[in-house]
Design an enzyme around this catalytic site. Sequence first.
Site, short mmCIF file in Angstrom:
data_model
loop_
_atom_site.label_atom_id
_atom_site.label_comp_id
_atom_site.label_asym_id
_atom_site.label_seq_id
_atom_site.Cartn_x
_atom_site.Cartn_y
_atom_site.Cartn_z
N GLY A 1 -9.18 -10.00 -0.08
CA GLY A 1 -7.94 -10.50 0.53
C GLY A 1 -7.53 -11.90 0.11
O GLY A 1 -6.39 -12.14 -0.29
N LYS B 1 -19.87 -17.94 3.13
CA LYS B 1 -21.31 -17.77 3.37
C LYS B 1 -22.05 -17.05 2.26
O LYS B 1 -21.60 -16.02 1.76
CB LYS B 1 -21.52 -16.99 4.68
N GLY C 1 -13.44 -4.26 1.17
CA GLY C 1 -14.83 -3.86 1.41
C GLY C 1 -15.38 -2.97 0.32
O GLY C 1 -16.53 -3.12 -0.10
N ARG D 1 0.82 -1.22 0.00
CA ARG D 1 0.00 0.00 0.00
C ARG D 1 0.85 1.27 0.00
O ARG D 1 0.47 2.26 -0.61
CB ARG D 1 -0.95 -0.01 1.20
#
Length: 397
Positions: free
Chosen positions: A351, A198, A374, A41
Site C-alpha cells: 500500500g 518493523k 499481503g 480494482r
Amino acid sequence: MNVIRFSDLCANGSVKGQRVFIRADLNVPQDDAGRITEDTRIRASVPAIEMALKAGAAVMVTSHLGRPTEGEFKPEDSLAPVAQRLGELLGREVPLVANWVDGVQVAPGQVVLLENCRVNKGEKKNDPALARKLGALCDIFVHDAFGTSHRAEGTTYGIAQYAPIACAGPLLAAEIDAITQALANPKRPLAAIVAGSKVSTKLTILKSLASKVDQLIVGGGIANTFMLAAGLPIGKSLAEPDLISEAQAVIELMKARGAEVPIPTDVVTAKTFAADAIATVKNAHEVAEDDMILDIGPQTAAKLAAQLKQAGTIVWNGPVGVFEFAAFENGTRTIAQAIAESSAFSIAGGGDTLAAIAKYGIEKQVGYISTGGGAFLEVLEGKTLPAFEILAKRAAG
C-alpha cells in the site's frame, strides 16, 4: 509456474456457451455514504469480464467487500455500488444477484454480479460442502484476484478444486509472470528494497531475499534496527533492539554470498514526529540521543540511486522514510526516480509503495505494480500461495 490461462481458453474457442465464474477483487474503499472513493480494482477486473463476454460465455462475477459476518447480510456489505460502477465501465447493466450459492440464472453473452461472497457461511474456512456447490455453478472457474490468492477460501481455493476447469485470469496471470521474472528468473544484479516500521513483520522476507538478491536495501524503522546492528547510534528512533542479532544474521548471510546490505552513511533527523518538524541532515555516526531518524540522508540516497540504476531487476516494497512529510521525502523520491530511470525490470507492491509511486507519478516507468499487499509479501517470503498451488495442481491434471 504452469497454470491454465483463461486467455488461451478464449483463444481456442472452448469458452463459447460455457458458464464462467470469475473471482475478482472488487474490495474498493467507500465513504460513509457508501460511495466508491477509488475504483482501481474495479477497472482492473474489466479485461477478464470483457474477455469472457467476447468469447460468448455466461458470466458470473463475485468478490468480497469489507469484513462482513458470515450468514448475516447487512446493507453496507452489499456490492450494489460496485455493480453500478462495473455497469458504467462495461457499458451495460450488471444485475446484482443475492442468495446465489444454490444456483444462478445467466445466459451466454450476459454478466451478473454475485453478492458479497464473504457473507456465505463457510467461505473463509473453505467449507467442503460450500466448495462443492460453488464448483457446480460453473464450467470454468477463473481466478483473477491476486490480492486474495494467499487465502484458501471457498471462492479462491475450494471452487478451484471442484470446478470442471480452473484457470488464471489475465490479472492473476500477469502477477505470476511478473513474480517469475523478478524472483525465479531475474536479470542480475537483483536488488530488493524492503522498508517499513518493523523488522519483526518482515524478518522472514529479509531472510528469504538474503539468499536470492545481490543487494538488500532496508529502509524506515527496519533500517534503524540494522544501523544498531552495525554499531551506529539511532537516538530515540523507532527500532527493535531485541532483533539486532537477527539483523546481523541477515548482514552475514549476504556477506557470505559477496552481497551487501547498504547501511546509511547519513540520515535526516528531527526532534519530533511532525510534518513541520525541523529536518537536520547528519552523519550516521552523529545521531544525538534525542534525535529521531525519519529519512535516509542525501548522500545515502544518491549512492543507492546509482546502484539501482545499474540493477537488472528491482523488487520494491516500502518507502525508505516518512515520505508523507515534505521535509522527509527526499530518500523515497530519489529511490522512486532511480527506479523510474533504471532499465531494470521492476516490480513493486504494498500500500505505501503504491502511494509513493502515485505521489511521484512513476506508474508508467515501473515494470509491474502488484495489486495485492499481503499476497505480494507472502511471495517475497518465498511461500507458495494457495491459489497458485491449486491452479498448478489442476493444470497438471
